[in-house]
Scaffold this active site. Structure first.
Site, PDB file in Angstrom:
ATOM      1  N   HIS A 122      68.429  77.946 125.950  1.00 18.28           N
ATOM      2  CA  HIS A 122      69.259  79.096 125.549  1.00 18.28           C
ATOM      3  C   HIS A 122      68.353  80.147 124.911  1.00 18.28           C
ATOM      4  O   HIS A 122      68.163  80.178 123.686  1.00 18.28           O
ATOM      5  CB  HIS A 122      70.351  78.636 124.563  1.00 18.28           C
ATOM      6  CG  HIS A 122      71.369  79.693 124.237  1.00 18.28           C
ATOM      7  ND1 HIS A 122      72.717  79.456 124.215  1.00 18.28           N
ATOM      8  CD2 HIS A 122      71.241  81.009 123.929  1.00 18.28           C
ATOM      9  CE1 HIS A 122      73.372  80.570 123.896  1.00 18.28           C
ATOM     10  NE2 HIS A 122      72.481  81.529 123.709  1.00 18.28           N
TER      11      HIS A 122
ATOM     12  N   ASN B 286      65.855  89.705 126.302  1.00 21.73           N
ATOM     13  CA  ASN B 286      65.693  90.857 125.408  1.00 21.73           C
ATOM     14  C   ASN B 286      65.833  90.500 123.922  1.00 21.73           C
ATOM     15  O   ASN B 286      65.559  91.337 123.069  1.00 21.73           O
ATOM     16  CB  ASN B 286      66.659  91.991 125.779  1.00 21.73           C
ATOM     17  CG  ASN B 286      66.090  92.848 126.904  1.00 21.73           C
ATOM     18  OD1 ASN B 286      65.243  93.706 126.676  1.00 21.73           O
ATOM     19  ND2 ASN B 286      66.508  92.574 128.135  1.00 21.73           N
TER      20      ASN B 286
ATOM     21  N   HIS C  26      67.654  97.654 124.261  1.00 26.42           N
ATOM     22  CA  HIS C  26      67.799  98.000 125.681  1.00 26.42           C
ATOM     23  C   HIS C  26      67.310  99.420 125.971  1.00 26.42           C
ATOM     24  O   HIS C  26      66.763  99.680 127.047  1.00 26.42           O
ATOM     25  CB  HIS C  26      69.261  97.806 126.136  1.00 26.42           C
ATOM     26  CG  HIS C  26      69.651  96.354 126.187  1.00 26.42           C
ATOM     27  ND1 HIS C  26      70.906  95.908 125.868  1.00 26.42           N
ATOM     28  CD2 HIS C  26      68.940  95.249 126.505  1.00 26.42           C
ATOM     29  CE1 HIS C  26      70.952  94.581 125.997  1.00 26.42           C
ATOM     30  NE2 HIS C  26      69.768  94.170 126.376  1.00 26.42           N
TER      31      HIS C  26
ATOM     32  N   THR D  68      69.014  86.454 131.321  1.00 29.84           N
ATOM     33  CA  THR D  68      69.014  87.890 131.089  1.00 29.84           C
ATOM     34  C   THR D  68      70.141  88.557 131.865  1.00 29.84           C
ATOM     35  O   THR D  68      70.587  88.046 132.890  1.00 29.84           O
ATOM     36  CB  THR D  68      67.649  88.523 131.441  1.00 29.84           C
ATOM     37  OG1 THR D  68      67.605  89.852 130.909  1.00 29.84           O
ATOM     38  CG2 THR D  68      67.367  88.552 132.944  1.00 29.84           C
TER      39      THR D  68
ATOM     40  N   GLY E 167      77.284  88.195 125.328  1.00 28.67           N
ATOM     41  CA  GLY E 167      77.667  89.515 124.841  1.00 28.67           C
ATOM     42  C   GLY E 167      78.547  89.389 123.610  1.00 28.67           C
ATOM     43  O   GLY E 167      78.923  88.273 123.208  1.00 28.67           O
TER      44      GLY E 167
ATOM     45  N   GLU F  30      81.924  81.455 119.423  1.00 28.52           N
ATOM     46  CA  GLU F  30      80.997  82.088 118.466  1.00 28.52           C
ATOM     47  C   GLU F  30      81.802  82.787 117.368  1.00 28.52           C
ATOM     48  O   GLU F  30      81.309  83.017 116.275  1.00 28.52           O
ATOM     49  CB  GLU F  30      80.094  83.080 119.223  1.00 28.52           C
ATOM     50  CG  GLU F  30      78.697  83.179 118.634  1.00 28.52           C
ATOM     51  CD  GLU F  30      77.764  84.088 119.435  1.00 28.52           C
ATOM     52  OE1 GLU F  30      78.162  84.582 120.513  1.00 28.52           O
ATOM     53  OE2 GLU F  30      76.633  84.306 118.975  1.00 28.52           O
TER      54      GLU F  30
HETATM   55  C1  6MZ Z   1      76.254  86.517 122.497  1.00 23.94           C
HETATM   56  C2  6MZ Z   1      74.148  87.304 122.961  1.00 23.94           C
HETATM   57  C3  6MZ Z   1      73.653  86.749 121.763  1.00 23.94           C
HETATM   58  O1  6MZ Z   1      70.461  89.784 128.556  1.00 23.94           O
HETATM   59  O2  6MZ Z   1      69.451  91.914 127.734  1.00 23.94           O
HETATM   60  N1  6MZ Z   1      73.127  87.917 123.570  1.00 23.94           N
HETATM   61  N2  6MZ Z   1      75.431  87.188 123.320  1.00 23.94           N
HETATM   62  N3  6MZ Z   1      75.858  85.968 121.334  1.00 23.94           N
HETATM   63  C4  6MZ Z   1      74.569  86.062 120.920  1.00 23.94           C
HETATM   64  N4  6MZ Z   1      74.240  85.520 119.707  1.00 23.94           N
HETATM   65  C5  6MZ Z   1      73.555  86.204 118.688  1.00 23.94           C
HETATM   66  N5  6MZ Z   1      72.332  87.004 121.711  1.00 23.94           N
HETATM   67  C6  6MZ Z   1      72.032  87.716 122.826  1.00 23.94           C
HETATM   68  O3  6MZ Z   1      69.405  89.855 126.313  1.00 23.94           O
HETATM   69  C7  6MZ Z   1      70.176  90.428 125.286  1.00 23.94           C
HETATM   70  C8  6MZ Z   1      71.652  90.217 125.550  1.00 23.94           C
HETATM   71  O4  6MZ Z   1      71.974  88.821 125.424  1.00 23.94           O
HETATM   72  C9  6MZ Z   1      73.261  88.659 124.850  1.00 23.94           C
HETATM   73  C10 6MZ Z   1      73.817  90.050 124.596  1.00 23.94           C
HETATM   74  O5  6MZ Z   1      74.613  90.442 125.700  1.00 23.94           O
HETATM   75  C11 6MZ Z   1      72.554  90.890 124.527  1.00 23.94           C
HETATM   76  O6  6MZ Z   1      72.773  92.251 124.865  1.00 23.94           O
HETATM   77  P1  6MZ Z   1      69.336  90.417 127.806  1.00 23.94           P
HETATM   78  O7  6MZ Z   1      67.984  89.978 128.288  1.00 23.94           O
END
Ligand code: 6MZ
Length: 365
Positions: free
Chosen positions: A13, A17, A65, A97, A200, A230
């Site tokens: 997990h 980004n 982003h 991602t 998200g 969550e």
């Molecule tokens: C839910 C999360 C997250 O996809 O742009 N993301 N979604 N809960 C979390 N817990 C803290 N942490 C990250 O990586 C960033 C994206 O992953 C999801 C969110 O949609 C975030 O914009 P990528 O590589």
């Protein structure tokens, strides 16, 4: 070297980004600052802030982003993130991602993912296994294999990391956008894409919006992991568990009924201790559900979530679990090893990873 660093680990997990080095984010912010596109001191302040609520985390992602969504940067961060995980002895990484469109950069979801693949190919510090069943008719695969084969023939005894990809559906997306991501995942299956993640901001979007795309993905044999519970939302948690995902992430806001259901279904849980504490979805480690799930033998895997955003590492999560829950080295090794059972890969890779752990077990004393 500390045992939690040297022992092999499996990371299931990790958001691309969310796993970027602070130094890279600051460098990117400085560049955009110089071009007058952002105010560097403001961005620096946000990047270096360490405690953030869940709401602040999603604002930070919007900022990240802006800094990262062009092809060259996506390639760079992918390379760095994989090299960082490999450096702390992650032997199998499922990197997730969200494929993104960025019209001003000529970016489509597909070209975003091609930039990710380019980043995987650019890794130099470790040998990368990108997919297990090569289709040599595909020119892209032949290229990747030629490179990895070259590593072996040169006799460079490099460490090896298996990298698989999960495409994330962002809860802000529509049913059509989610479906587009699933179709892209299917198209890229032969390139190491093994599944779909739903993530998200958990207070945005409705389960019913994503369900058609997730059902289609499942029918087509993609494996699904869901960010589940969550935030408190009993109806959604039940609907998600009824969907029978292959794994879920977080499970922070479960009530007794939800725990009973999860346990009877034996759905593995991706546990992100630091993330849960920093976002305050769990108020303290003393009451974290890790302990109950671990003690009841429920399938769990320790993960980082966003190692950059939360200033953590896989090794750090193992060290934290060991010290917080009083679990010794040998049991922590077993916990890391058990994660092999929950990877979105077949028996061939599982057996190869078992061998990696067998070898490491010998030097555990
Ligand atoms: C839910 C999360 C997250 O996809 O742009 N993301 N979604 N809960 C979390 N817990 C803290 N942490 C990250 O990586 C960033 C994206 O992953 C999801 C969110 O949609 C975030 O914009 P990528 O590589």
């Amino acid at each position: 070297m500390d045992w939690w660093v040297s022992m092999p680990k499996v990371e299931l997990h990790a958001h691309l980004n969310g796993s970027i080095r602070d130094s890279t984010l600051l460098e990117l912010a400085r560049e955009l600052g110089d071009r007058g596109l952002v105010r560097f001191p403001d961005v620096e302040c946000v990047i270096l802030k360490h405690d953030r609520s869940l709401t602040e985390v999603f604002k930070l992602f919007d900022l990240i982003h802006i800094l990262t969504t062009d092809h060259e940067t996506v390639t760079r961060i992918t390379k760095e993130v994989i090299e960082d995980f490999a450096a702390e002895n992650v032997v199998y990484l499922e990197l997730r991602t969200t494929p993104k469109k960025n019209v001003s950069k000529g970016m489509t979801k597909k070209s975003y993912m091609e930039a990710v693949l380019e980043g995987i190919r650019a890794v130099t510090t470790v040998e990368v296994d990108i997919f297990s069943e090569p289709n040599f008719d595909c020119p892209a695969n032949a290229g990747i294999y030629a490179r990895s084969d070259g590593c072996a023939r040169n006799g460079t005894a490099k460490k090896k990391i298996y990298v698989r990809l999960l495409l994330s559906i962002d809860r802000r997306e529509t049913t059509e956008a989610a479906m587009e991501t699933v179709k892209l995942a299917l198209e890229m299956r032969h390139l190491g894409v093994v599944g779909i993640d739903l993530s998200g901001n958990p207070v945005i979007g409705e389960w019913i919006t994503f369900l058609p795309a997730l059902e289609f993905a499942k029918e087509q044999g993609l494996l699904i992991t869901l960010h589940c519970g969550e935030v408190p939302n009993q109806v959604e948690i039940h609907a998600m568990l009824d969907f029978l995902p292959a794994r879920i992430g977080h499970a922070c806001c479960f009530g007794e009924e939800e725990w009973a259901k999860l346990k009877s279904l034996k759905i593995p849980v991706e546990i992100c201790l630091t993330s849960n504490i920093k976002t305050e979805t769990i108020s303290s480690l003393d009451i974290h559900h890790f302990a109950d799930l671990y003690n009841s033998g429920h399938p769990i895997v320790l993960c980082t979530d966003d190692s950059g955003v939360f200033s953590t590492s896989v090794s750090g999560e193992y060290s934290l679990a060991s010290s917080s829950f009083g679990i010794q080295k040998r049991e922590m090794f077993q916990l890391a090893r058990n994660a092999v059972n929950f990877i979105f890969e077949g028996n061939k890779v599982k057996l190869e990873l078992e061998q990696v752990f067998d070898l490491a077990a010998k030097s555990l004393e």
